[in-house]
Each structure stands twice: as C-alpha cells, then as structure tokens.
Design a protein around this motif. Structure first.
Motif, PDB file in Angstrom:
ATOM      1  N   ALA A  74       0.980 -11.327  14.446  1.00 45.44           N
ATOM      2  CA  ALA A  74       0.671 -12.718  14.138  1.00 45.44           C
ATOM      3  C   ALA A  74       1.805 -13.415  13.405  1.00 45.44           C
ATOM      4  O   ALA A  74       1.984 -14.616  13.542  1.00 45.44           O
ATOM      5  CB  ALA A  74      -0.600 -12.793  13.295  1.00 45.44           C
ATOM      6  N   LYS A  75       2.568 -12.692  12.629  1.00 42.73           N
ATOM      7  CA  LYS A  75       3.656 -13.266  11.867  1.00 42.73           C
ATOM      8  C   LYS A  75       4.903 -12.415  12.063  1.00 42.73           C
ATOM      9  O   LYS A  75       4.828 -11.187  12.070  1.00 42.73           O
ATOM     10  CB  LYS A  75       3.313 -13.303  10.371  1.00 42.73           C
ATOM     11  CG  LYS A  75       1.998 -14.005  10.053  1.00 42.73           C
ATOM     12  CD  LYS A  75       2.174 -15.501  10.034  1.00 42.73           C
ATOM     13  CE  LYS A  75       0.845 -16.186   9.770  1.00 42.73           C
ATOM     14  NZ  LYS A  75       0.283 -15.847   8.470  1.00 42.73           N
ATOM     15  N   TYR A  76       6.041 -13.065  12.162  1.00 40.90           N
ATOM     16  CA  TYR A  76       7.258 -12.301  12.403  1.00 40.90           C
ATOM     17  C   TYR A  76       7.515 -11.317  11.272  1.00 40.90           C
ATOM     18  O   TYR A  76       7.881 -10.164  11.511  1.00 40.90           O
ATOM     19  CB  TYR A  76       8.456 -13.233  12.573  1.00 40.90           C
ATOM     20  CG  TYR A  76       9.714 -12.470  12.887  1.00 40.90           C
ATOM     21  CD1 TYR A  76       9.906 -11.926  14.157  1.00 40.90           C
ATOM     22  CD2 TYR A  76      10.679 -12.250  11.927  1.00 40.90           C
ATOM     23  CE1 TYR A  76      11.040 -11.195  14.453  1.00 40.90           C
ATOM     24  CE2 TYR A  76      11.814 -11.530  12.218  1.00 40.90           C
ATOM     25  CZ  TYR A  76      11.990 -11.011  13.473  1.00 40.90           C
ATOM     26  OH  TYR A  76      13.107 -10.279  13.761  1.00 40.90           O
ATOM     27  N   TYR A  77       7.333 -11.744  10.040  1.00 38.63           N
ATOM     28  CA  TYR A  77       7.599 -10.864   8.910  1.00 38.63           C
ATOM     29  C   TYR A  77       6.632  -9.677   8.874  1.00 38.63           C
ATOM     30  O   TYR A  77       6.860  -8.706   8.190  1.00 38.63           O
ATOM     31  CB  TYR A  77       7.482 -11.628   7.599  1.00 38.63           C
ATOM     32  CG  TYR A  77       8.748 -12.319   7.161  1.00 38.63           C
ATOM     33  CD1 TYR A  77       9.785 -12.544   8.048  1.00 38.63           C
ATOM     34  CD2 TYR A  77       8.905 -12.740   5.859  1.00 38.63           C
ATOM     35  CE1 TYR A  77      10.938 -13.188   7.650  1.00 38.63           C
ATOM     36  CE2 TYR A  77      10.054 -13.387   5.441  1.00 38.63           C
ATOM     37  CZ  TYR A  77      11.067 -13.614   6.335  1.00 38.63           C
ATOM     38  OH  TYR A  77      12.196 -14.246   5.936  1.00 38.63           O
ATOM     39  N   ARG A  78       5.519  -9.794   9.581  1.00 38.50           N
ATOM     40  CA  ARG A  78       4.560  -8.692   9.585  1.00 38.50           C
ATOM     41  C   ARG A  78       4.792  -7.732  10.744  1.00 38.50           C
ATOM     42  O   ARG A  78       4.043  -6.793  10.928  1.00 38.50           O
ATOM     43  CB  ARG A  78       3.132  -9.251   9.649  1.00 38.50           C
ATOM     44  CG  ARG A  78       2.756 -10.008   8.376  1.00 38.50           C
ATOM     45  CD  ARG A  78       1.344 -10.531   8.451  1.00 38.50           C
ATOM     46  NE  ARG A  78       1.020 -11.298   7.263  1.00 38.50           N
ATOM     47  CZ  ARG A  78      -0.121 -11.951   7.078  1.00 38.50           C
ATOM     48  NH1 ARG A  78      -1.040 -11.916   8.028  1.00 38.50           N
ATOM     49  NH2 ARG A  78      -0.350 -12.623   5.975  1.00 38.50           N
ATOM     50  N   ASN A  79       5.844  -7.972  11.494  1.00 36.32           N
ATOM     51  CA  ASN A  79       6.154  -7.121  12.638  1.00 36.32           C
ATOM     52  C   ASN A  79       6.956  -5.907  12.162  1.00 36.32           C
ATOM     53  O   ASN A  79       8.082  -5.671  12.559  1.00 36.32           O
ATOM     54  CB  ASN A  79       6.952  -7.922  13.667  1.00 36.32           C
ATOM     55  CG  ASN A  79       7.170  -7.141  14.941  1.00 36.32           C
ATOM     56  OD1 ASN A  79       6.307  -6.401  15.362  1.00 36.32           O
ATOM     57  ND2 ASN A  79       8.339  -7.311  15.543  1.00 36.32           N
ATOM     58  N   PHE A  80       6.362  -5.124  11.267  1.00 40.49           N
ATOM     59  CA  PHE A  80       7.077  -4.021  10.650  1.00 40.49           C
ATOM     60  C   PHE A  80       6.821  -2.711  11.380  1.00 40.49           C
ATOM     61  O   PHE A  80       5.737  -2.474  11.911  1.00 40.49           O
ATOM     62  CB  PHE A  80       6.669  -3.860   9.186  1.00 40.49           C
ATOM     63  CG  PHE A  80       7.157  -4.958   8.293  1.00 40.49           C
ATOM     64  CD1 PHE A  80       8.495  -5.040   7.957  1.00 40.49           C
ATOM     65  CD2 PHE A  80       6.288  -5.912   7.793  1.00 40.49           C
ATOM     66  CE1 PHE A  80       8.955  -6.060   7.131  1.00 40.49           C
ATOM     67  CE2 PHE A  80       6.740  -6.929   6.982  1.00 40.49           C
ATOM     68  CZ  PHE A  80       8.079  -6.999   6.647  1.00 40.49           C
ATOM     69  N   GLY A  81       7.799  -1.848  11.384  1.00 38.98           N
ATOM     70  CA  GLY A  81       7.652  -0.507  11.932  1.00 38.98           C
ATOM     71  C   GLY A  81       8.379   0.478  11.044  1.00 38.98           C
ATOM     72  O   GLY A  81       9.281   0.120  10.283  1.00 38.98           O
ATOM     73  N   GLU A  82       7.981   1.748  11.139  1.00 39.74           N
ATOM     74  CA  GLU A  82       8.593   2.773  10.307  1.00 39.74           C
ATOM     75  C   GLU A  82       9.709   3.494  11.041  1.00 39.74           C
ATOM     76  O   GLU A  82       9.633   3.727  12.243  1.00 39.74           O
ATOM     77  CB  GLU A  82       7.548   3.813   9.874  1.00 39.74           C
ATOM     78  CG  GLU A  82       6.837   3.465   8.596  1.00 39.74           C
ATOM     79  CD  GLU A  82       6.048   4.647   8.062  1.00 39.74           C
ATOM     80  OE1 GLU A  82       5.837   4.672   6.841  1.00 39.74           O
ATOM     81  OE2 GLU A  82       5.649   5.519   8.845  1.00 39.74           O
ATOM     82  N   SER A  83      10.738   3.854  10.289  1.00 42.57           N
ATOM     83  CA  SER A  83      11.751   4.745  10.835  1.00 42.57           C
ATOM     84  C   SER A  83      11.171   6.147  10.913  1.00 42.57           C
ATOM     85  O   SER A  83      10.138   6.451  10.317  1.00 42.57           O
ATOM     86  CB  SER A  83      12.990   4.751   9.931  1.00 42.57           C
ATOM     87  OG  SER A  83      12.672   5.345   8.671  1.00 42.57           O
ATOM     88  N   ARG A  84      11.842   7.014  11.667  1.00 42.62           N
ATOM     89  CA  ARG A  84      11.449   8.414  11.660  1.00 42.62           C
ATOM     90  C   ARG A  84      11.846   9.052  10.330  1.00 42.62           C
ATOM     91  O   ARG A  84      12.778   8.604   9.665  1.00 42.62           O
ATOM     92  CB  ARG A  84      12.113   9.165  12.818  1.00 42.62           C
ATOM     93  CG  ARG A  84      11.499   8.832  14.172  1.00 42.62           C
ATOM     94  CD  ARG A  84      12.207   9.551  15.301  1.00 42.62           C
ATOM     95  NE  ARG A  84      12.252  10.990  15.132  1.00 42.62           N
ATOM     96  CZ  ARG A  84      11.250  11.821  15.417  1.00 42.62           C
ATOM     97  NH1 ARG A  84      10.106  11.331  15.870  1.00 42.62           N
ATOM     98  NH2 ARG A  84      11.372  13.125  15.253  1.00 42.62           N
ATOM     99  N   ALA A  85      11.104  10.084   9.958  1.00 39.79           N
ATOM    100  CA  ALA A  85      11.388  10.770   8.708  1.00 39.79           C
ATOM    101  C   ALA A  85      12.777  11.398   8.744  1.00 39.79           C
ATOM    102  O   ALA A  85      13.220  11.910   9.765  1.00 39.79           O
ATOM    103  CB  ALA A  85      10.334  11.837   8.456  1.00 39.79           C
TER     104      ALA A  85
END
Length: 378
Positions: free
Chosen positions: A317-328
């Motif tokens: 819904a929001k660009y700033y909320r388009n978060f993803g995690e890197s691999r460990a």
C-alpha cells in the motif's frame, strides 16, 4: 547478466544453458567458469576434450544438473574423446543428477529413411526426441556409455523445465534475536538495553522523519533508519558480553539505482527488485570488515490512472512499507565493543533501511547511533 539485470521477471533460479559442438564446448566451459549461475546444462556433441578436464574440474561440476547428448557415429567430435569418458568420470565421482543419451546415428523425422552425419545430434534435441537415457548408476566405465545401454525412459525437456537452483541453507546460531529499528524517532528494542542501564529501554538516538509515498503523492510521516545516498552512514556501537558468532539480517525497501528510472509497460511502472549482493545501494561492515549481503528485496508495481495519479498495486500500500529481509549472514562479535556501520552507495539512488537484527548467544547492549553523515530522507 545484462539482460537478466534489465528484466526483473526472469527467474534467476531457473536459467539453463546448452549448445552444440563448439556451443557444447562453451556450455562445459561455462560450467567450469560460472557454474553457480545456471540451474542446468545440456551439452550436445560437446567438444571439450576429456584429457583437458582435471579431477578437480570433475569434482567441481559433479553436483551440477547436466544432460549430455551425442551420436555414437559422430566423426567431427569423437565421443570417446569427449562425452563418453567425461560422463563415466562424473558417474564414478558420484554424480546424482547427470544424464546421458547416446544414439547410434542421426535419423530424420520427416523422412525415416534419411540418415544425417553423426555430428547432427542436435536434431534429436530440438525435435524433442530425447526420450531414453543410460542408467549412470550402473555405468562408471567408458564401455558402458553406448547406445545399446540407452534403455531407460526419460524426457530431456521435461527434466530441464523441472530444474531449479537450490537455495543454500541460511546459517543459524543459538541465542536471542535483538531487533534494532526506528519507531517514533528513536531506536528501540524489547531485548536491547542502553549501555550502562538495566532492563529494556530506548536508546537515546534521534531519527529524522520522512514521508510515505501514496497514490496521491506524499503521505503521512514515516520514521526509519535512513534513506541512503552515496557515503551516507549510520553507525552502531554494540557491546557483547563475550566473543561469539552471530547472525545479522537487514530489512530494507527496494529501490532502483534511480528511483524514477522505471520500466514502463502500458500504464504500469515497475520498480525493479534489488539484489543486495551487488552492493550497489547499501553496504554493511562489522568491525571494519564488509559483510556480504545477499537476498532480493521485492519490487513494486505502480498503476498510472487517468488522472495521472499513482495507484500502488498488490498488497504494497505504501512504498516505504515495501520492505523485505536480506538473507542471514554469519558475523563475529568480539567481547566488548563492536562497530556495525551502514553506508549508502550510488550517487543517484537510495534504499530505505528500516531495521536490522542480530541473533547472538551473548548479551548485547548498544550506544547511540552516529547518523550525522546520513542524507535526509526523501
């Protein structure tokens, strides 16, 4: 690689390479030089001389997904100098997903009486006629790699379509997960404590605010650790009660090297996913040594409506909320103080860095962040 970088819909876990004759040679050469890039290889009447392949090279490719095809009467590239001994060595080395189909000769499909020169075994491959293979579990010597033993039902193209690169298992350690994130202008965490105090309290770190992108342009205030440009840094001093291995993960939003350099398709703009391993937007170092980030942050689709307003498609819904995690990634923390530094890369682009986590067996505390060189959020 340039094509893949410019086409975000390519599944990088399912890229295959094959070729005939010299192309078969280059298929083998790519396996030796860049094997980890591909999910499967199909060398046809390949011209890589077996006597040029060392035992170390066999060990390097024995766990790759490979299917060899050749005609036994090939007089241009001799099977007994290329495919036959190489496949036998792979079988003897314990290859689990290496296949071979060996034909007596090359027959036509439109005219069953027509016989072509033996080097033309690609006719079978591209007419989808590779339907038998030799059982390599029973074929570890050259004499076993022959057409008479090609009796096991198989299907080359079905096999290729099912091959996918296996993701390496993420490293892990026993311990507590410490989360360092921005909320209401400070770095807070339920497990972490400010240096010299007991119990979970907020560290005295001020984080500048920015704005979320919405369908109408600029939305409500958002707080996170940074929207990085070149050389902008945020530094943490993290104190460990004892030396230990730990697991670090970064949470960030995807961005192109230029946020407005988007790929247009009709009325839709596509922000590309970001491959963190390229280190072209965000770099991380621990005690002065770079941490090799990996993983791909999700992309974003934006629909341009009739009023020229941006409508975020899907669940983002929001660009700033388009978060993803890197691999460990496995890191080492020294007893006492450790410096964890995040640096922006790329003069024209940025990445929204939201938070990071460290899982460690030691007790961690942290002092305030140095964010004096960080560029303002956009």
């Amino acid at each position: 690689t340039s094509y893949v970088d410019g086409n975000s819909d390519v599944d990088t876990d399912r890229i295959y390479i094959g070729g005939c004759s010299n192309g078969g040679y280059m298929t083998m050469n790519m396996a030796f030089e860049h094997g980890d890039y591909f999910a499967a290889f199909y060398p046809i009447c390949e011209a890589y001389m077996n006597d040029r392949i060392s035992d170390e090279m066999i060990g390097q490719i024995k766990d790759y997904n490979m299917w060899f095809v050749q005609s036994f009467d090939d007089t241009t590239v001799a099977p007994d100098a290329t495919t036959v001994p190489t496949v036998a060595r792979l079988a003897k080395a314990g290859a689990k997903n290496v296949h071979v189909t060996m034909f007596e000769n090359v027959k036509g499909t439109d005219d069953s009486t027509a016989t072509y020169m033996g080097h033309f075994s690609w006719i079978y491959v591209f007419n989808d006629q590779v339907k038998k293979e030799i059982a390599l579990s029973e074929s570890t010597v050259d004499d076993d790699i022959k057409p008479a033993n090609c009796t096991v039902d198989a299907d080359l193209w079905t096999w290729i379509a099912s091959q996918k690169k296996e993701a390496e298992p993420e490293p892990d350690v026993e311990g507590t997960v410490y989360t360092f994130e921005a909320e209401k202008g400070v770095i807070t965490d339920g497990n972490a404590t400010t240096q010299g105090q007991e119990g979970p309290v907020a560290a005295p770190v001020t984080v500048e605010s920015g704005n979320e992108y919405t369908a109408d342009g600029v939305g409500p205030t958002a707080t996170n650790l940074g929207y990085f440009y070149a050389d902008a840094k945020v530094t943490f001093t993290i104190t460990a009660s004892e030396a230990c291995d730990a697991i670090l993960k970064v949470r960030a939003a995807s961005a192109d090297t230029d946020l407005w350099n988007v790929i247009w398709s009709g009325g839709t703009a596509h922000f590309n996913p970001v491959d963190l391993s390229k280190n072209d937007l965000l770099k991380v170092s621990v005690n002065g040594s770079d941490v090799p980030l990996s993983g791909t942050l999700p992309g974003l689709e934006i629909q341009i409506d009739d009023n020229n307003k941006w409508t975020i498609m899907g669940d983002n819904a929001k660009y700033y909320r388009n978060f993803g995690e890197s691999r460990a990634v496995l890191i080492h923390l020294n007893e006492g103080e450790n410096t964890v530094e995040f640096t922006g890369v790329g003069a024209n682009g940025g990445v929204n860095f939201d938070k990071f986590t460290i899982k460690a067996g030691a007790t961690l505390t942290f002092t305030e962040t140095d964010n004096s060189s960080r560029a303002p959020q956009q």
